[in-house]
Design a protein around this motif. Structure first.
Motif, PDB file in Angstrom:
ATOM      1  N   HIS A   1      -2.462  -1.656  -5.386  1.00  0.00           N
ATOM      2  CA  HIS A   1      -3.749  -1.863  -4.727  1.00  0.00           C
ATOM      3  C   HIS A   1      -4.305  -3.278  -4.887  1.00  0.00           C
ATOM      4  O   HIS A   1      -5.052  -3.738  -4.048  1.00  0.00           O
ATOM      5  CB  HIS A   1      -4.762  -0.843  -5.250  1.00  0.00           C
ATOM      6  CG  HIS A   1      -4.306   0.576  -5.057  1.00  0.00           C
ATOM      7  ND1 HIS A   1      -4.118   1.131  -3.815  1.00  0.00           N
ATOM      8  CD2 HIS A   1      -3.965   1.543  -5.950  1.00  0.00           C
ATOM      9  CE1 HIS A   1      -3.699   2.387  -3.929  1.00  0.00           C
ATOM     10  NE2 HIS A   1      -3.592   2.655  -5.228  1.00  0.00           N
ATOM     11  N   GLU A   2      -3.969  -3.974  -5.970  1.00  0.00           N
ATOM     12  CA  GLU A   2      -4.452  -5.352  -6.148  1.00  0.00           C
ATOM     13  C   GLU A   2      -3.531  -6.283  -5.364  1.00  0.00           C
ATOM     14  O   GLU A   2      -2.827  -7.114  -5.926  1.00  0.00           O
ATOM     15  CB  GLU A   2      -4.476  -5.719  -7.629  1.00  0.00           C
ATOM     16  CG  GLU A   2      -5.385  -4.840  -8.481  1.00  0.00           C
ATOM     17  CD  GLU A   2      -5.265  -5.202  -9.950  1.00  0.00           C
ATOM     18  OE1 GLU A   2      -5.874  -6.215 -10.344  1.00  0.00           O
ATOM     19  OE2 GLU A   2      -4.560  -4.492 -10.681  1.00  0.00           O
ATOM     20  N   THR A   3      -3.554  -6.135  -4.046  1.00  0.00           N
ATOM     21  CA  THR A   3      -2.534  -6.770  -3.211  1.00  0.00           C
ATOM     22  C   THR A   3      -2.555  -8.300  -3.294  1.00  0.00           C
ATOM     23  O   THR A   3      -1.495  -8.922  -3.373  1.00  0.00           O
ATOM     24  CB  THR A   3      -2.705  -6.332  -1.747  1.00  0.00           C
ATOM     25  OG1 THR A   3      -4.065  -6.542  -1.350  1.00  0.00           O
ATOM     26  CG2 THR A   3      -2.360  -4.865  -1.584  1.00  0.00           C
ATOM     27  N   GLU A   4      -3.733  -8.905  -3.280  1.00  0.00           N
ATOM     28  CA  GLU A   4      -3.790 -10.370  -3.286  1.00  0.00           C
ATOM     29  C   GLU A   4      -3.196 -10.928  -4.570  1.00  0.00           C
ATOM     30  O   GLU A   4      -2.426 -11.895  -4.548  1.00  0.00           O
ATOM     31  CB  GLU A   4      -5.244 -10.838  -3.110  1.00  0.00           C
ATOM     32  CG  GLU A   4      -5.781 -10.624  -1.710  1.00  0.00           C
ATOM     33  CD  GLU A   4      -7.147 -11.266  -1.526  1.00  0.00           C
ATOM     34  OE1 GLU A   4      -7.531 -12.113  -2.375  1.00  0.00           O
ATOM     35  OE2 GLU A   4      -7.829 -10.930  -0.554  1.00  0.00           O
ATOM     36  N   ARG A   5      -3.548 -10.329  -5.705  1.00  0.00           N
ATOM     37  CA  ARG A   5      -3.025 -10.811  -6.986  1.00  0.00           C
ATOM     38  C   ARG A   5      -1.511 -10.613  -7.054  1.00  0.00           C
ATOM     39  O   ARG A   5      -0.781 -11.503  -7.489  1.00  0.00           O
ATOM     40  CB  ARG A   5      -3.693 -10.075  -8.149  1.00  0.00           C
ATOM     41  CG  ARG A   5      -3.174 -10.520  -9.522  1.00  0.00           C
ATOM     42  CD  ARG A   5      -3.782  -9.699 -10.645  1.00  0.00           C
ATOM     43  NE  ARG A   5      -3.298  -8.333 -10.671  1.00  0.00           N
ATOM     44  CZ  ARG A   5      -2.136  -7.974 -11.228  1.00  0.00           C
ATOM     45  NH1 ARG A   5      -1.351  -8.876 -11.782  1.00  0.00           N
ATOM     46  NH2 ARG A   5      -1.759  -6.708 -11.222  1.00  0.00           N
TER      47      ARG A   5
ATOM     48  N   THR B   1      -8.877   2.288 -14.336  1.00  0.00           N
ATOM     49  CA  THR B   1      -9.709   1.353 -13.577  1.00  0.00           C
ATOM     50  C   THR B   1     -10.438   0.380 -14.483  1.00  0.00           C
ATOM     51  O   THR B   1     -11.023  -0.591 -14.037  1.00  0.00           O
ATOM     52  CB  THR B   1     -10.761   2.119 -12.746  1.00  0.00           C
ATOM     53  OG1 THR B   1     -11.545   2.942 -13.631  1.00  0.00           O
ATOM     54  CG2 THR B   1     -10.083   3.022 -11.727  1.00  0.00           C
TER      55      THR B   1
ATOM     56  N   LYS C   1       0.836  -1.212   0.000  1.00  0.00           N
ATOM     57  CA  LYS C   1       0.000   0.000   0.000  1.00  0.00           C
ATOM     58  C   LYS C   1       0.868   1.258   0.000  1.00  0.00           C
ATOM     59  O   LYS C   1       0.498   2.277  -0.581  1.00  0.00           O
ATOM     60  CB  LYS C   1      -0.928  -0.015   1.222  1.00  0.00           C
ATOM     61  CG  LYS C   1      -2.046  -1.046   1.111  1.00  0.00           C
ATOM     62  CD  LYS C   1      -2.912  -1.083   2.372  1.00  0.00           C
ATOM     63  CE  LYS C   1      -4.004  -2.144   2.252  1.00  0.00           C
ATOM     64  NZ  LYS C   1      -4.798  -2.274   3.496  1.00  0.00           N
TER      65      LYS C   1
ATOM     66  N   GLN D   1       4.896  -1.937 -12.167  1.00  0.00           N
ATOM     67  CA  GLN D   1       4.591  -2.708 -10.960  1.00  0.00           C
ATOM     68  C   GLN D   1       5.849  -3.378 -10.408  1.00  0.00           C
ATOM     69  O   GLN D   1       6.052  -3.424  -9.193  1.00  0.00           O
ATOM     70  CB  GLN D   1       3.522  -3.758 -11.280  1.00  0.00           C
ATOM     71  CG  GLN D   1       2.142  -3.165 -11.511  1.00  0.00           C
ATOM     72  CD  GLN D   1       1.145  -4.201 -12.003  1.00  0.00           C
ATOM     73  OE1 GLN D   1       1.507  -5.145 -12.716  1.00  0.00           O
ATOM     74  NE2 GLN D   1      -0.107  -4.038 -11.639  1.00  0.00           N
TER      75      GLN D   1
ATOM     76  N   LYS E   1     -11.024  -2.590 -17.173  1.00  0.00           N
ATOM     77  CA  LYS E   1     -10.375  -3.850 -17.548  1.00  0.00           C
ATOM     78  C   LYS E   1     -10.515  -4.117 -19.043  1.00  0.00           C
ATOM     79  O   LYS E   1      -9.954  -5.071 -19.564  1.00  0.00           O
ATOM     80  CB  LYS E   1     -11.007  -5.024 -16.781  1.00  0.00           C
ATOM     81  CG  LYS E   1     -10.921  -4.880 -15.268  1.00  0.00           C
ATOM     82  CD  LYS E   1      -9.501  -4.848 -14.788  1.00  0.00           C
ATOM     83  CE  LYS E   1      -9.429  -4.724 -13.271  1.00  0.00           C
ATOM     84  NZ  LYS E   1      -8.062  -4.553 -12.794  1.00  0.00           N
TER      85      LYS E   1
END
Length: 679
Positions: free
Chosen positions: A144-148, A618, A139, A161, A620
Motif C-alpha cells: 500500500h505504501e506505493t510511492e515509498r 498501522t 496494489k 515486502q 509507526k
C-alpha cells in the motif's frame, strides 16, 4: 478438451559431466490444468528445481534433453528460438524464486524493475499508462505504501515486502503458468499465510496454473490440489493431496511424513523418525528400485528392475511393488518411544545457566531510533531448550547476537553462570567464549569456503581444547560421527556438501568447543524434512547426554513445539508471553500467540485448526516509543483505549512465565483452542 497449461511428456534430462552420470530427470510425465496448483516435494537433490527451470526451457550451460518434450499451452518449447523463449519467460511463464535478495537487482529501484517487465512483455511505453499498470501491480499484491516502495531499493524492504515485489514482477504480465520455488522459506508464519492467500486470490482471479516446489508439507495440504513426490529424478507417487497425505503408499512418502513433528510430540519422549542413508550417487545408481538401499521393506524383488507407476486408487499412482498393502497401512515405518515424560524433564528448576535482565538493543537510523529489543527478561536453565518465536523484525536475532557477544546491548544485563558478561564477545573471558557457541541460519555463509571441513573443525579445537596435536584428527572424526558424518568428509570443501551436511558441520563446529549454551538462529529453515529431523534429533541428543542448553530461534512453530521445553513469544522487541510448551499451545493464549498458532500450517490429519485474521500493523511506533501494548493496533481482542495508553499487566497464568495482556483472566481463559482433534 481443455489443453493443459504445462505438460511434461516422457521427459528425460541430464547434465553433461565427466564422467557421465545418470539422468537428473527420468521419463517425467505430468500436466497442470488452468487454475490448478500442483505441488512437487522431495529431498534436496531430487530434481525439483531442475524440473522448474526446464518448464521455462532454462537448461543451463551443461543441460541436455535426452528424450521427450515440454509443452506450455500446447506450444512445444523444444522448437522455440532464443527470441521466442525470451518472450515466453516472464510473459506466458513466470517464476518466483526462493531468495528475493538474489533475484531482485540490488542497484535498481523497485519501480524501474517493474517497468522493465512491462516494457519487454507488453505494448506499454513510458508514460501514464505504464505508471498506472505499475501501481496496479503493487496494489494486486497488497503493497500500500506505493510511492515509498517504488523509490526503494530491495534491501530497504522487509523480507515479506521483497517477496510481494517478486510476485508482482511475476504476475504483472498475467502469465498462464506461475512457478513458485520455495516461495515462503525464511518468512514468518503470518507473512507466509498472507503470501499464500494472496497467490491463491490472484490465481482464482486470472485462472493461473501454479507449479509449487516446497519442502513444507503443511503448505502442500493448505494450498495445492495435487502433489507429486520426486525421488532421484523419478516420480514415485502422485495423486490428490488429501489422498497422498492421508493414505501414502510409497515407503519414501511415508518416510517424509513421519519426519514431521506431530502436534503432540512435545508431550512424549521421542526422537523423530528419519530416512536412513541419502540419495543415490549418480555415478553408481542402483540396478532396481532407486529407493531400495534406504527402504525398510526392501526385498530381492526390488533389485530386479525399476517398478512402473501403477494405480492404487482413483488418480493415485505409485512406483512400488508393495503399494497396495502400504496404502491401507497407516503405521509408521520407524519405531518411536511413546513414554510420557514431564515437560522440561532434563532441566533442573533452580539450575539457571543464563539470565537476561532488562536487555535493550537500539539502533540509530536516518528515520530515528529503532528499539529492536526493549527491556527483555528471561532465564535459560542447564539442559533446557528455550524456543524464541515471533515475526520477522521482532528482535529475535538482535537478542541472540547480544547473548553471543556479537552485539553490545544498549542497556540491561546478561548473566552467564553468575558472571556479568554484558560486553563485546572479544572482551569476555576465553572460557566464556568457549562455553557460548552459535549456529547460524546459513552455513554456506558461516563456513569458510576456502577451508576443508577438517580445517573448519580444527579451529575451535585449537582455540578452546587441551587436546594434544597428534589427537586432533581423531577428535575431528569423533565430532563428524556425532553429527552422522564420517572421515570421508574431512577433505571436502563446504560447497561440495549438501545443505543438510553443511548444517551438520556447523553444529559439529559449535559442539567442538564443548559448550554449555548453543544459540541456534533458524538452523533448519531451509532444510528438507528428512534432514531437519536428523538435525533436531542431534540437538536433543546433546541436550540429554551432555546437558547442553539451547536457545532455539525459529519461524516454524511445529519445530519449536517439538524441541522446546519452554517458549518465549516476542513482538516488536518485547516479550508478550512465556511459559512451558504445553502452556503456550492451549488456552489461555496471548492474542498474538493465538494468531501465530492460527497461521501455522499443519500436515497431520485428524486435526482442525481455527484461523485467526491478523491485519497489518498501522502503527509507526517502535518498542520504547509506545506507552501501551504494541500489539493493540492489530489485536482482534482489543479492549479499548487502555490498550493504547497503558502497558499491559502480567496475568501470571503460566508456571514461572508471563502473559502480558489487558484482557481479564476470565476472558483469556474463555478463548477457544486453535487445534482440536476431529471425532
Amino acid at each position: 478438451m481443455t489443453l493443459p497449461i504445462l505438460a511434461f511428456n516422457e521427459f528425460t534430462f541430464e547434465f553433461e559431466t565427466k564422467p557421465p552420470t545418470a539422468p537428473v530427470l527420468r521419463k517425467l510425465t505430468l500436466s497442470i490444468g488452468p487454475g490448478e496448483t500442483l505441488a512437487v516435494v522431495g529431498e534436496s537433490g531430487s530434481g525439483k528445481s531442475t524440473m522448474a527451470y526446464n518448464a521455462m526451457r532454462d537448461l543451463g550451460v551443461t543441460g541436455r534433453l535426452i528424450n521427450g518434450n515440454i509443452e506450455v499451452s500446447g506450444i512445444d518449447l523444444v522448437d522455440l528460438t532464443p527470441g521466442e523463449l525470451r518472450k515466453l519467460r516472464g510473459g506466458q511463464v513466470a517464476m518466483v524464486p526462493q531468495d528475493p535478495m538474489t533475484s531482485l537487482s540490488p542497484s535498481v529501484r523497485v519501480g524501474r524493475q517493474l517497468e522493465e517487465v512491462l516494457f519487454f512483455h507488453s505494448s506499454l511505453k513510458q508514460g501514464p499508462a505504464m505508471d498506472e499498470a505499475v501501481l496496479a501491480a503493487l496494489k494486486m499484491v497488497e503493497l500500500h505504501e506505493t510511492e515509498r516502495i517504488l523509490r526503494s531499493y530491495p534491501h530497504e524492504l522487509s523480507g515479506g515486502q521483497q517477496q510481494r515485489v517478486l510476485i508482482a514482477l511475476a504476475m504483472i504480465s498475467k502469465p498462464d503458468l506461475l512457478i513458485l520455488d520455495e516461495p515462503t522459506t525464511g518468512l514468518d508464519v503470518t507473512t507466509e499465510a498472507r503470501i499464500l492467500e494472496l497467490i491463491g486470490r490472484i490465481q482464482k482471479e486470472y485462472g493461473t496454473a501454479v507449479l509449487l516446489i516446497t519442502h513444507n508439507l503443511g503448505i502442500v495440504r493448505q494450498f495445492s490440489q495435487r502433489v507429486i513426490v520426486l525421488y532421484a529424478g523419478d516420480i514415485v507417487e502422485s495423486g490428490p493431496v488429501k489422498e497422498i497425505l492421508e493414505n501414502p503408499a510409497h515407503p519414501y512418502t511415508k518416510g517424509l511424513l513421519n519426519c514431521i513433528p506431530q502436534i503432540d510430540s512435545h508431550l512424549i519422549e521421542m526422537d523423530l523418525p528419519t530416512i536412513a542413508g541419502g540419495l543415490p550417487d549418480r555415478n553408481a545408481m542402483p540396478s532396481g528400485c532407486l529407493f531400495a538401499p534406504r527402504c525398510p521393506l526392501v526385498s530381492d524383488q526390488c533389485h530386479a528392475g525399476i517398478p512402473e507407476l501403477k494405480q492404487v486408487a482413483e488418480a493415485h499412482h505409485v512406483r512400488c511393488i508393495f503399494a497396495e498393502e502400504q496404502r491401507v497401512s497407516n503405521q509408521r515405518l520407524s519405531s518411536v518411544s511413546s513414554t510420557p515424560v514431564p515437560v522440561a524433564a532434563d532441566a533442573v528448576e533452580d539450575d539457571v545457566l543464563l539470565s537476561v535482565e532488562g536487555l535493550a538493543v537500539r539502533y540509530e537510523t536516518e528515520f530515528g531510533v529503532v528499539h529492536a529489543v526493549d527491556g527483555v527478561d528471561f532465564q535459560c536453565r542447564r539442559g533446557e531448550v528455550l524456543g524464541i518465536v515471533g515475526e520477522s523484525g521482532c528482535g529475535k536475532s538482535s537478542l541472540a547476537r547480544s547473548i553471543a557477544g556479537l552485539l553490545v546491548p544498549s542497556s540491561g544485563r546478561i548473566i552467564f553462570d553468575q558472571q556479568d558478561i554484558t560486553r563485546d564477545g572479544l572482551q569476555r573471558p576465553a572460557d566464556v567464549r568457549r562455553r557460548i557457541q552459535m549456529v547460524f541460519q546459513n552455513p554456506e555463509h558461516s563456513l569458510n569456503p576456502q577451508h576443508t571441513i577438517e580445517k573448519c573443525l580444527l579451529r575451535p579445537i585449537k582455540l578452546f581444547s587441551q587436546i594434544a596435536p597428534e589427537n586432533y584428527r581423531d577428535r575431528i572424526i569423533e565430532l563428524l560421527e556425532s553429527v552422522k558424518l564420517n572421515s570421508y568428509h574431512l577433505n571436502r570443501y563446504p560447497h561440495e556438501l549438501s545443505g543438510g551436511e553443511r548444517q551438520r558441520v556447523a553444529i559439529a563446529r559449535a559442539l567442538a568447543a564443548e559448550p554449555d549454551l548453543v544459540i541456534c538462529d533458524e538452523p533448519v529453515s531451509s532444510l528438507d524434512v528428512s534432514v531437519q529431523a536428523g538435525i533436531l534429533n542431534l540437538l536433543q541428543e546433546s541436550q540429554r547426554t551432555d546437558r547442553v542448553a539451547f536457545i532455539f530461534i525459529s519461524h516454524d512453530l511445529n519445530v519449536v513445539r517439538h524441541i522446546s521445553n519452554r517458549i518465549v513469544v516476542m513482538y516488536r522487541g518485547r516479550i508478550c508471553e512465556a511459559g512451558t510448551t504445553a502452556e503456550l499451545l492451549s488456552p489461555p493464549y496471548h492474542p498474538y500467540t493465538e494468531a501465530l498458532l492460527g497461521a501455522t500450517p499443519i500436515v497431520q490429519s485428524g486435526i482442525l485448526k481455527r484461523k485467526v485474521n491478523l491485519p497489518y500493523s498501522t502503527s509507526k511506533a517502535a518498542g520504547g516509543e509506545s506507552e501501551g501494548c504494541l500489539f493493540a493496533d492489530r489485536c482482534p481482542h482489543k479492549v479499548g483505549l487502555i490498550c493504547e495508553s497503558e502497558l499491559p499487566p502480567d496475568r501470571s497464568l503460566h508456571t514461572g512465565g508471563h502473559l502480558f495482556c489487558h484482557l481479564s483472566n476470565d476472558q483469556l481463559g474463555a478463548m477457544e483452542p486453535i487445534f482440536t482433534r476431529t471425532p
